[in-house]
Design an enzyme around this catalytic site. Structure first.
Site, PDB file in Angstrom:
ATOM      1  CG  ASP A 228       1.189   3.948   4.463  1.00 36.53           C
ATOM      2  OD1 ASP A 228      -0.037   3.840   4.517  1.00 36.53           O
ATOM      3  OD2 ASP A 228       1.966   2.994   4.636  1.00 36.53           O
TER       4      ASP A 228
ATOM      5  CG  ASP B   8       8.275   1.350  12.603  1.00 32.77           C
ATOM      6  OD1 ASP B   8       8.648   1.986  11.592  1.00 32.77           O
ATOM      7  OD2 ASP B   8       7.433   0.429  12.535  1.00 32.77           O
TER       8      ASP B   8
ATOM      9  CG  ASP C  82      -0.213  -0.308   2.508  1.00 27.31           C
ATOM     10  OD1 ASP C  82       0.965   0.086   2.653  1.00 27.31           O
ATOM     11  OD2 ASP C  82      -0.808  -0.953   3.385  1.00 27.31           O
TER      12      ASP C  82
HETATM   13  P1  ATP Z   1       3.658  -2.840   5.214  1.00 26.20           P
HETATM   14  O1  ATP Z   1       2.531  -1.924   4.827  1.00 26.20           O
HETATM   15  O2  ATP Z   1       4.396  -3.433   4.078  1.00 26.20           O
HETATM   16  O3  ATP Z   1       3.282  -3.819   6.246  1.00 26.20           O
HETATM   17  P2  ATP Z   1       4.736  -0.423   6.297  1.00 26.20           P
HETATM   18  O4  ATP Z   1       6.126  -0.048   6.730  1.00 26.20           O
HETATM   19  O5  ATP Z   1       4.130   0.417   5.232  1.00 26.20           O
HETATM   20  O6  ATP Z   1       4.782  -1.936   5.929  1.00 26.20           O
HETATM   21  P3  ATP Z   1       2.481   0.317   7.879  1.00 26.20           P
HETATM   22  O7  ATP Z   1       1.916  -0.388   9.054  1.00 26.20           O
HETATM   23  O8  ATP Z   1       1.693   0.455   6.646  1.00 26.20           O
HETATM   24  O9  ATP Z   1       3.858  -0.403   7.587  1.00 26.20           O
HETATM   25  O10 ATP Z   1       2.927   1.746   8.406  1.00 26.20           O
HETATM   26  C1  ATP Z   1       3.380   2.757   7.523  1.00 26.20           C
HETATM   27  C2  ATP Z   1       4.526   3.522   8.162  1.00 26.20           C
HETATM   28  O11 ATP Z   1       4.094   4.135   9.367  1.00 26.20           O
HETATM   29  C3  ATP Z   1       5.726   2.673   8.569  1.00 26.20           C
HETATM   30  O12 ATP Z   1       6.616   2.468   7.515  1.00 26.20           O
HETATM   31  C4  ATP Z   1       6.338   3.493   9.666  1.00 26.20           C
HETATM   32  O13 ATP Z   1       7.103   4.544   9.144  1.00 26.20           O
HETATM   33  C5  ATP Z   1       5.114   4.093  10.359  1.00 26.20           C
HETATM   34  N1  ATP Z   1       4.661   3.238  11.471  1.00 26.20           N
HETATM   35  C6  ATP Z   1       3.723   2.270  11.412  1.00 26.20           C
HETATM   36  N2  ATP Z   1       3.527   1.701  12.607  1.00 26.20           N
HETATM   37  C7  ATP Z   1       4.359   2.324  13.451  1.00 26.20           C
HETATM   38  C8  ATP Z   1       4.648   2.197  14.837  1.00 26.20           C
HETATM   39  N3  ATP Z   1       4.018   1.287  15.570  1.00 26.20           N
HETATM   40  N4  ATP Z   1       5.565   3.030  15.368  1.00 26.20           N
HETATM   41  C9  ATP Z   1       6.198   3.944  14.609  1.00 26.20           C
HETATM   42  N5  ATP Z   1       5.987   4.103  13.315  1.00 26.20           N
HETATM   43  C10 ATP Z   1       5.091   3.315  12.734  1.00 26.20           C
HETATM   44 MG    MG Z   2       2.181   0.345   4.531  1.00 24.96          MG
END
Ligand code: ATP
Ligand code: MG
Length: 461
Positions: A71, A154, A69
């Site tokens: 963001d 994170d 996805d």
């Molecule tokens: P994926 O969507 O492939 O699982 P992602 O890194 O995009 O991985 P998401 O859960 O969609 O993960 O979150 C988007 C972004 O938001 C992350 O890349 C990170 O920068 C931030 N993020 C998400 N969850 C947290 C958290 N618990 N603490 C700090 N930052 C976070």
């Molecule tokens: Mg994501």
């Protein structure tokens, strides 16, 4: 290029600004980004705001993977975002977010987060910021600059920002270097960051397996000691994390890593206990096989239901509980099953909130295990016509596969019979049922006995 940090953790604040990679220094191009995400980025820029693709979107493209996805992070407030987009919904309490809705595709837009240092007027207001006694952030709606936003993310590899205004990638925490080194590294002091949000321990493992990376020493070090913080995570959030860990094609690897870091017990306390005590003979191989099959199905684009995995996780613990109940009470087999199921499930629900719709299927799969053994008269057809027959049969096969590998062939006749039954026409099926009665006279007696049992003996569950 910034020098590689040798200190025990990445500094929370950087005075020297981000590393900027111009278009010729990184692989992120607009071709990799969905047209809806691009629309949102352009509209925000046109509205006079900064807007960046961030997180998994940039990280995955840098790794040559297709992002799941996209963001977006911006300096526009949720209200300003809402004013720009007709198709915008504001959601979330813990994190206030904007969802820009394009049919089934949703682009998540977050306003830059700021610090919770208590110095800003926002941070002292309970409505925008709230921390628990364990240091956990219960509310995180303080807005800040892009630098602060990066520090609140994170992992270093998740703090990369891509701009469609100049096509630069901004690297605030040495994430590009960590991508090269394939390192999962928390930004800031690991212990503080885990205390703020213990789910980050699970995310470290998920990204390590998903991206085939290793968790840096400093990021891994506090996990076992801080694992109990997961007790404070609401069961509904843990259910979401369960889905990400176990239904994304890496269930087996995640299972082993969660066990290694002593995190698995916060998902499945009863199962973990049995694994630790090695009290259930077939359980380890059964889980291994169930996770492996799930991964294979997902990687071959086949449908999976979390209910099957839950059933696999809970089957042997329930059988064990049935044994205990039989020793201490005179329950009918059916009542013993429902009581054991209720007890094990009640304990399970304290960890993960399994939605009702899955609970129904879990129960169906487990009940079918007994129903599939009763094949006389019309019973075989009734089981066959059950909406969850296929899952129940697959579950039976899995049990047989695991048990026979350890020398127990008790399920061989039953699995062979059902495999054949499904392939035969009506006449042959009838013969199969009849010859069953001939070869096993005892199966005829069973139903009569049950019919005589008093009505109020029916399970109350
Ligand atoms: P994926 O969507 O492939 O699982 P992602 O890194 O995009 O991985 P998401 O859960 O969609 O993960 O979150 C988007 C972004 O938001 C992350 O890349 C990170 O920068 C931030 N993020 C998400 N969850 C947290 C958290 N618990 N603490 C700090 N930052 C976070
Ligand atoms: Mg994501």
């Amino acid at each position: 290029m910034h020098e590689q940090k040798s200190a025990s953790s990445v500094p929370a604040k950087r005075s020297d600004g981000p590393q900027i990679l111009s278009r010729d220094k990184h692989p992120v191009s607009r071709q990799h980004i969905s047209s809806n995400a691009l629309k949102v980025l352009y509209r925000l820029n046109k509205g006079g705001f900064d807007a960046y693709l961030v997180g998994g979107g940039v990280r995955d493209i840098m790794l040559g993977l297709a992002p799941k996805d996209f963001d977006i992070a911006t300096n526009a407030t949720p209200e300003q975002i809402k004013a720009l987009f007709r198709n915008c919904r504001l959601i979330g309490r813990r994190f206030r977010l904007a969802h820009i809705v394009f049919g089934r595709d949703i682009i998540e837009v977050a306003t830059f987060r700021g610090h919770h240092d208590g110095n800003s007027p926002q941070a002292s207001c309970a409505k925008t910021s709230k921390q628990s006694e364990h240091g956990m952030l219960l509310r995180d709606n303080i807005y800040g600059s892009i630098e602060e936003d990066a520090e609140r993310r994170d992992f270093t590899i998740n703090a990369l920002y891509y701009s469609v205004a100049n096509f630069n990638v901004y690297d605030f925490a040495n994430g590009v270097e960590d991508i090269k080194q394939r390192k999962i590294r928390l930004i800031g002091d690991p212990e503080t960051r885990y205390r703020e949000d213990p789910v980050r321990m699970l995310r470290a493992i998920r990204f390590a397996t998903k991206l085939d990376m290793t968790i840096s020493k400093e990021t891994a070090a506090p996990i076992i000691a801080l694992a109990p913080l997961l007790d404070n995570i609401p069961p509904a959030r843990l259910f979401e994390e369960f889905l990400k860990l176990f239904l994304s094609g890496k269930a087996l690897e995640n299972f082993h890593m969660l066990r290694q870091y002593e995190l698995f017990r916060y998902f499945f306390p009863v199962v973990d206990e049995a694994l630790e005590q090695q009290s259930l003979l077939y359980l380890p191989a059964f889980l291994e096989q169930a996770f492996n099959n799930t991964d294979e199905r997902i990687n071959n684009d086949k449908r999976v239901t979390p209910a099957f995995l839950f059933a696999a996780l809970l089957w042997y613990p329930i059988q064990q509980q049935i044994k205990v109940l039989k020793q201490t009470s005179s329950l009918t087999p059916q009542d013993a099953f429902f009581t054991a199921y209720g007890e094990v499930m009640a304990r399970q629900q304290q960890s993960i909130a399994i939605p009702k719709r899955f609970q129904t299927v879990i129960k169906d799969i487990l009940i079918l295990q007994e129903r599939l053994t009763r094949r006389d008269g019309k019973r075989a057809y009734r089981a066959f016509e059950h909406p969850k027959f296929r899952a129940g049969y697959d579950f039976l096969l899995l049990r047989h596969q695991v048990e026979s590998a350890q020398g127990n062939n008790d399920l061989a006749e039953l699995t062979d019979w059902w495999t054949e039954f499904q392939q035969r026409n009506y006449e042959t099926q009838q013969q199969m049922i009849k010859s069953l009665a001939r070869s096993k006279p005892s199966t005829r007696r069973t139903p009569r006995k049950r019919r005589r049992s008093p009505r109020n003996n029916k399970p109350q569950h």
